[in-house]
Design an enzyme around this catalytic site. Structure first.
Site, mmCIF file in Angstrom:
data_model
loop_
_atom_site.group_PDB
_atom_site.id
_atom_site.type_symbol
_atom_site.label_atom_id
_atom_site.label_comp_id
_atom_site.label_asym_id
_atom_site.label_seq_id
_atom_site.Cartn_x
_atom_site.Cartn_y
_atom_site.Cartn_z
ATOM 1 N N GLU A 89 0.621 -1.333 -0.243
ATOM 2 C CA GLU A 89 -0.043 0.124 0.101
ATOM 3 C C GLU A 89 0.982 1.200 0.065
ATOM 4 O O GLU A 89 1.999 1.169 0.457
ATOM 5 C CB GLU A 89 -0.722 0.158 1.382
ATOM 6 C CG GLU A 89 -1.642 -1.304 1.612
ATOM 7 C CD GLU A 89 -2.080 -1.066 3.114
ATOM 8 O OE1 GLU A 89 -2.687 -2.275 3.501
ATOM 9 O OE2 GLU A 89 -2.014 -0.013 3.735
ATOM 10 N N CYS A 109 5.622 -7.358 7.611
ATOM 11 C CA CYS A 109 6.606 -6.799 8.533
ATOM 12 C C CYS A 109 6.901 -7.756 9.686
ATOM 13 O O CYS A 109 6.046 -8.549 10.359
ATOM 14 C CB CYS A 109 6.052 -5.373 9.304
ATOM 15 S SG CYS A 109 7.290 -4.724 10.493
ATOM 16 N N CYS A 113 4.663 -5.496 16.223
ATOM 17 C CA CYS A 113 4.029 -4.522 17.201
ATOM 18 C C CYS A 113 2.632 -4.979 17.322
ATOM 19 O O CYS A 113 1.786 -5.407 16.301
ATOM 20 C CB CYS A 113 4.203 -3.246 16.774
ATOM 21 S SG CYS A 113 5.950 -2.501 16.625
ATOM 22 N N CYS A 116 -0.238 -3.228 15.510
ATOM 23 C CA CYS A 116 -0.091 -2.754 14.026
ATOM 24 C C CYS A 116 -0.580 -3.983 13.136
ATOM 25 O O CYS A 116 -0.155 -4.980 13.288
ATOM 26 C CB CYS A 116 1.394 -2.512 13.599
ATOM 27 S SG CYS A 116 1.764 -2.131 12.239
ATOM 28 N N GLU A 157 9.424 -2.365 8.052
ATOM 29 C CA GLU A 157 10.450 -1.517 9.003
ATOM 30 C C GLU A 157 11.510 -1.352 7.972
ATOM 31 O O GLU A 157 12.334 -2.059 7.650
ATOM 32 C CB GLU A 157 11.005 -2.652 10.084
ATOM 33 C CG GLU A 157 12.097 -1.999 11.063
ATOM 34 C CD GLU A 157 12.093 -0.600 11.244
ATOM 35 O OE1 GLU A 157 11.166 -0.306 11.937
ATOM 36 O OE2 GLU A 157 12.824 -0.008 11.073
ATOM 37 N N CYS A 330 -1.243 1.601 8.702
ATOM 38 C CA CYS A 330 -0.414 0.864 7.587
ATOM 39 C C CYS A 330 -0.772 -0.699 7.910
ATOM 40 O O CYS A 330 -1.259 -1.212 8.744
ATOM 41 C CB CYS A 330 1.199 1.141 8.255
ATOM 42 S SG CYS A 330 1.347 1.097 9.854
HETATM 43 N N1 SAH Z 1 8.242 -0.015 11.213
HETATM 44 C C1 SAH Z 1 8.319 1.652 11.018
HETATM 45 C C2 SAH Z 1 7.544 2.206 9.840
HETATM 46 C C3 SAH Z 1 6.274 1.679 9.744
HETATM 47 S S1 SAH Z 1 4.764 2.321 10.905
HETATM 48 C C4 SAH Z 1 8.189 2.132 12.435
HETATM 49 O O1 SAH Z 1 7.639 1.281 13.315
HETATM 50 O O2 SAH Z 1 8.290 3.393 12.721
HETATM 51 C C5 SAH Z 1 4.605 3.887 11.006
HETATM 52 C C6 SAH Z 1 3.943 4.306 11.958
HETATM 53 O O3 SAH Z 1 2.735 4.233 12.295
HETATM 54 C C7 SAH Z 1 4.907 3.596 13.253
HETATM 55 O O4 SAH Z 1 5.117 4.842 14.331
HETATM 56 C C8 SAH Z 1 3.890 2.754 13.800
HETATM 57 O O5 SAH Z 1 3.832 2.446 15.113
HETATM 58 C C9 SAH Z 1 2.379 3.498 13.522
HETATM 59 N N2 SAH Z 1 1.034 2.628 13.594
HETATM 60 C C10 SAH Z 1 1.182 1.444 13.336
HETATM 61 N N3 SAH Z 1 -0.456 0.968 13.402
HETATM 62 C C11 SAH Z 1 -0.929 2.335 13.643
HETATM 63 C C12 SAH Z 1 -2.473 2.393 13.817
HETATM 64 N N4 SAH Z 1 -3.065 1.317 13.780
HETATM 65 N N5 SAH Z 1 -2.732 3.866 14.058
HETATM 66 C C13 SAH Z 1 -1.775 4.656 14.187
HETATM 67 N N6 SAH Z 1 -0.342 4.569 13.930
HETATM 68 C C14 SAH Z 1 -0.018 3.400 13.655
#
Ligand code: SAH
Length: 340
Positions: A89, A109, A113, A116, A157, A330
């Protein structure tokens, strides 16, 4: 055969030199690809036939396929099919300062987390540089606009796909190409400490954002598996070093999860953690997803949290919500699609 959108200007120069051709041809090719945006080698009209044949033998110009597009006033979300049918995406956000694109760096990924969507589906593979470049080119073409800012905050990531991401930055940053300024590019990471060390030694002037999301290790380990490997203190230490070496300000991202990490104690703890560090905190209202039980903090709670940080002299902003009705968090669109 390589996709030509995966080569930096330097790669192309090396290629032409190796083939016994003049190095300046690389700039001409870049002009056709990124300024004139042509879709076939035959349109490189100032390049001689034999050279075009050479390029055709060694490279393709294959594009990604747009398979879904969701749109509201400020956001356009794209789902792409890659040549091996994997899906990724990208999300275009219209800001008052320009158009920002949230780019994916991996298919899935592995960071896992708990909040996520991307991590719910494990990593299938890294994206190649060209697959990141094409997210920009195809969306610019589709919407007939220019993207001014790129954030590596889509699926994946970025520092777990280090070489391809660095190549991608070289390509889009080139003033002979797409010419997106370093200060307009942001890498967001969950905090892979050794890679941050490697990154700070490069000459890249791009911004760094750290997904912190918690104010102590106990909480962070519950939210982010990676915290079992690199603790908050490891991150703070490497960030202090990063700031010393690069002289650049760092962003800490903090998702606001209702009754999980949004308490007054958390705000005080966070302020103490970041005291004296040249940074700012970006509070992110959680984008709820149907598969994961976390809820978004209330507006009042977010503002309370914000005020505490402010009172403690921490630079803080609340992220504007984009496309939450478009499943813009994401991985949400891809994950939805995989279940169809
Ligand atoms: N892996 C990287 C980049 C991708 S995620 C990282 O961890 O930073 C980009 C951001 O979106 C990260 O801060 C992640 O924690 C956040 N994110 C993931 N799921 C989310 C959600 N449902 N709502 C808001 N932010 C989210």
């Amino acid at each position: 055969m390589h996709n030509i959108y995966g080569l930096s200007l330097k790669d192309l120069e090396d290629y032409f030199i190796k083939k016994g051709e003049k190095k300046f041809k690389a700039e001409q090719v870049f002009m056709w690809l990124y300024k004139n945006r042509v879709n076939s080698f035959d349109e490189f009209s100032n390049i001689k036939k034999e050279t075009i044949e050479l390029l055709k033998q060694d490279f393709n110009m294959d594009k990604l396929q747009i398979i879904k597009k969701l749109e509201d006033d400020s956001t356009v979300k794209y789902l792409f099919n890659l040549s091996d049918k994997n899906k990724i995406e990208a999300v275009l956000m219209r800001h008052d300062y320009g158009n920002s694109l949230c780019v994916s760096s991996q298919v899935g990924c592995n960071m896992g987390c708990s909040f996520c969507e991307s991590g719910r589906l494990k990593k299938v593979r890294d994206l190649k540089a060209y697959e990141m470049v094409l997210q920009i080119l195809e969306i610019e073409e589709d919407l007939n606009l220019r993207i001014s800012h790129v954030v590596l905050m889509g699926i994946g990531e970025p520092l777990d796909n280090y070489d391809n991401v660095m190549k991608f930055i070289d390509i889009i940053n080139s003033n002979k190409g797409i010419n997106i300024g370093s200060r307009h590019i942001t890498i967001s990471t969950c905090g892979l400490v050794p890679k941050i060390k490697e990154f700070m030694k490069t000459d890249k002037q791009v911004n760094l954002a750290i997904s912190l999301h918690a104010s102590n290790d106990e909480l962070r380990s519950k939210l982010m598996k990676i915290n079992k490997v690199y603790k908050i203190s490891d991150i703070i230490e490497v960030i202090k070093e990063y700031i010393k070496v690069t002289n650049r300000r760092v962003t800490f991202e903090y998702i606001m999860l209702k009754d999980v990490n949004d308490k007054v104690e958390n705000a005080i703890e966070l302020a103490n953690l970041l005291k004296g560090i040249n940074c700012y905190v970006n509070l992110i209202p959680y984008n709820e997803t149907s598969h994961i039980e976390y809820k978004k903090s209330s507006k009042e709670q977010i503002m309370k949290f914000y005020d505490i940080l402010k009172k403690n002299n921490i630079n803080v902003t609340v992220r504007k919500e984009f496309g939450s009705n478009l499943k813009a968090a994401c991985g949400q669109l891809r994950s939805l699609y995989m279940e169809e």
